[in-house]
Scaffold this motif. Structure first.
Motif, PDB file in Angstrom:
ATOM      1  N   SER A 335       0.946  -1.214  -0.058  1.00 12.84           N
ATOM      2  CA  SER A 335       0.164   0.152   0.037  1.00 12.84           C
ATOM      3  C   SER A 335       0.795   1.179  -0.069  1.00 12.84           C
ATOM      4  CB  SER A 335      -0.751   0.015   0.990  1.00 12.84           C
ATOM      5  OG  SER A 335      -0.223   0.030   2.597  1.00 12.84           O
ATOM      6  N   LYS A 338       2.383   1.809  -3.374  1.00 11.22           N
ATOM      7  CA  LYS A 338       1.480   2.438  -4.415  1.00 11.22           C
ATOM      8  C   LYS A 338       1.213   4.104  -4.148  1.00 11.22           C
ATOM      9  CE  LYS A 338      -1.247  -1.714  -5.379  1.00 11.22           C
ATOM     10  NZ  LYS A 338      -2.650  -2.230  -5.317  1.00 11.22           N
ATOM     11  N   GLU A 339       1.327   4.288  -2.847  1.00  9.35           N
ATOM     12  CA  GLU A 339       1.176   5.831  -2.445  1.00  9.35           C
ATOM     13  C   GLU A 339       2.299   6.636  -2.971  1.00  9.35           C
ATOM     14  OE1 GLU A 339       0.801   5.978   1.782  1.00  9.35           O
ATOM     15  OE2 GLU A 339      -1.107   4.804   1.858  1.00  9.35           O
TER      16      GLU A 339
END
Length: 410
Positions: A335, A338-339
């Motif tokens: 996650s 992806k950020e």
């Protein structure tokens, strides 16, 4: 500039002198050496109990000959078990002597070299003019006398491997010692990594090995954590290594080091050295990551690998770098990757990849060995990246893209 050379475990490392500004994280770094045999071996109690039971006759003063095999994966505690048992025997049974030979350490496991090594270990002498058979008979005669003996042949795979043409004869002769008058030999222990090491031996040679086998299964993750806690308590100052760091090393050991405990201890040793080098006073995840790359032989990424990546793959790789740099667990969470990728696309006004673009790019990076995965959501970088080169490659690709899509001057 003067250099300090440290040798420990399986590592030899050079460092510039004068770079240890704080108190060392170590209490005794030798306790992480692969040569060190601790007072106890966690999760090997059952195997040690079998060894003691097989050789109970030695303690009772009524030795009889037996052949035992210790079979298990590399770094599973086989050698440490037999060395610990021999140390116990030396204190409880002073009349018993263990003769240990590591066959892989010999230049070749030939009959002459093996027999001459055994002979010299019990104080015998030999001449190069003697044949292998004559040296063996000298060894047998030297064995006859006071006390009892146990012979340990470590890395027994060598006797059936490509380096040995007559290994089977060595096996056969050692297992026939009582018939040659060496009745005070309590047994021969063959230590091997593979159960099938004897398959290439002749039928009579295989038969002489018998069926007394002690198996050493691979350590599980939880067992590796227990062992690392124990060894860290001996090697490091209190509070120098957090429990979550030891769990991280155990994860890496299972996923990247084939559950080889020796390599896990090497990682812990090097991580401690890295912590001393930057004067942090504690071992953290970054030290362990650096240590892993060292134990994996510093797999540097060549320039052509960077050039072969697409812009999207380069951005994904750099996003993993950023996520690791800002991680408190030693892993880059998917996650977070992806950020960071989204931030880069936003900063350069780049179109986002369609669908599972990040996952596809990560699979390509994994296939190239640039990214490692502990499950689908935790990532590490097991290689030595040139981050400056990677950033330059991204910037160059962005500039080329801008030039290609900008309106041409008339």
């Amino acid at each position: 500039m003067s250099v300090y050379t440290l040798t420990g475990g399986n590592l030899t490392i050079d460092f510039p002198c004068g770079r240890f500004p704080g108190m060392s994280v170590f209490r005794d770094r030798g306790k992480l050496s692969s040569k060190y045999v601790p007072e106890r071996l966690p999760h090997r109690d059952a195997q040690l109990a079998q060894l003691r039971e097989f050789f109970r006759d030695l303690a009772e003063g009524r030795p009889y000959f037996k052949v035992i095999q210790l079979i298990g994966h590399v770094g599973a505690g086989k050698t440490s078990s037999v060395l610990l048992f021999s140390r116990e025997a030396a204190s409880r049974m002073p009349g018993v002597r263990f003769i240990y030979v590591n066959l892989r350490a010999l230049s070749e496991p030939s009959p002459f070299l093996v027999y001459s090594t055994l002979l010299t270990k019990i104080g015998g002498r030999y001449s190069r003019s003697l044949s292998a058979g004559e040296v063996f008979l000298r060894f047998v005669r030297k064995l006859r006398g006071k006390g009892s003996y146990v012979i340990v042949m470590d890395e027994a795979d060598e006797l059936s491997g490509s380096r040995s043409l007559r290994g089977g004869r060595i096996v056969y002769n050692l297992t026939r010692l009582p018939e040659l008058g060496a009745e005070n030999v309590g047994g021969v222990v063959f230590v091997s990594r593979r159960r099938d090491w004897q398959n290439s031996l002749a039928a009579e040679e295989r038969s002489s090995l018998g069926s007394l086998i002690i198996y050493y299964p691979r350590y599980s993750r939880s067992q590796i954590v227990d062992i690392l806690r124990y060894r860290a308590s001996e090697a490091f100052r209190e509070g120098a290594v957090a429990d979550e760091v030891l769990e991280y090393v155990a994860d890496l050991c299972v996923n990247y080091l084939d559950s080889d405990l020796r390599k896990a201890l090497d990682v812990l040793l090097y991580a401690g050295i890295a912590a001393d080098m930057d004067g942090s006073g504690k071992v953290d995840f970054s030290h362990v990551a650096k240590a892993l790359r060292n134990v994996l032989d510093y797999q540097f990424v060549s320039a052509d690998v960077y050039s072969s990546l697409t812009l999207h793959e380069k951005i994904t790789l750099y996003s993993v770098v950023l996520a690791l740099e800002n991680s408190s667990t030693g892993y880059a969470e998917l996650s977070r990757v992806k950020e960071y990728a989204e931030m880069i696309y936003e900063a350069f006004s780049l179109p986002r990849p369609r669908g599972a673009g990040i996952e596809v790019a990560l699979q390509k990076l994994y296939d190239l060995g640039l990214v490692g995965m502990n499950g689908p959501l935790k990532l590490i970088i097991p290689v030595e990246l040139d981050v400056a080169r990677l950033k330059k490659e991204i910037w160059s690709a962005v500039e080329n893209r801008r030039a290609a899509y900008s309106p041409r001057r008339r």
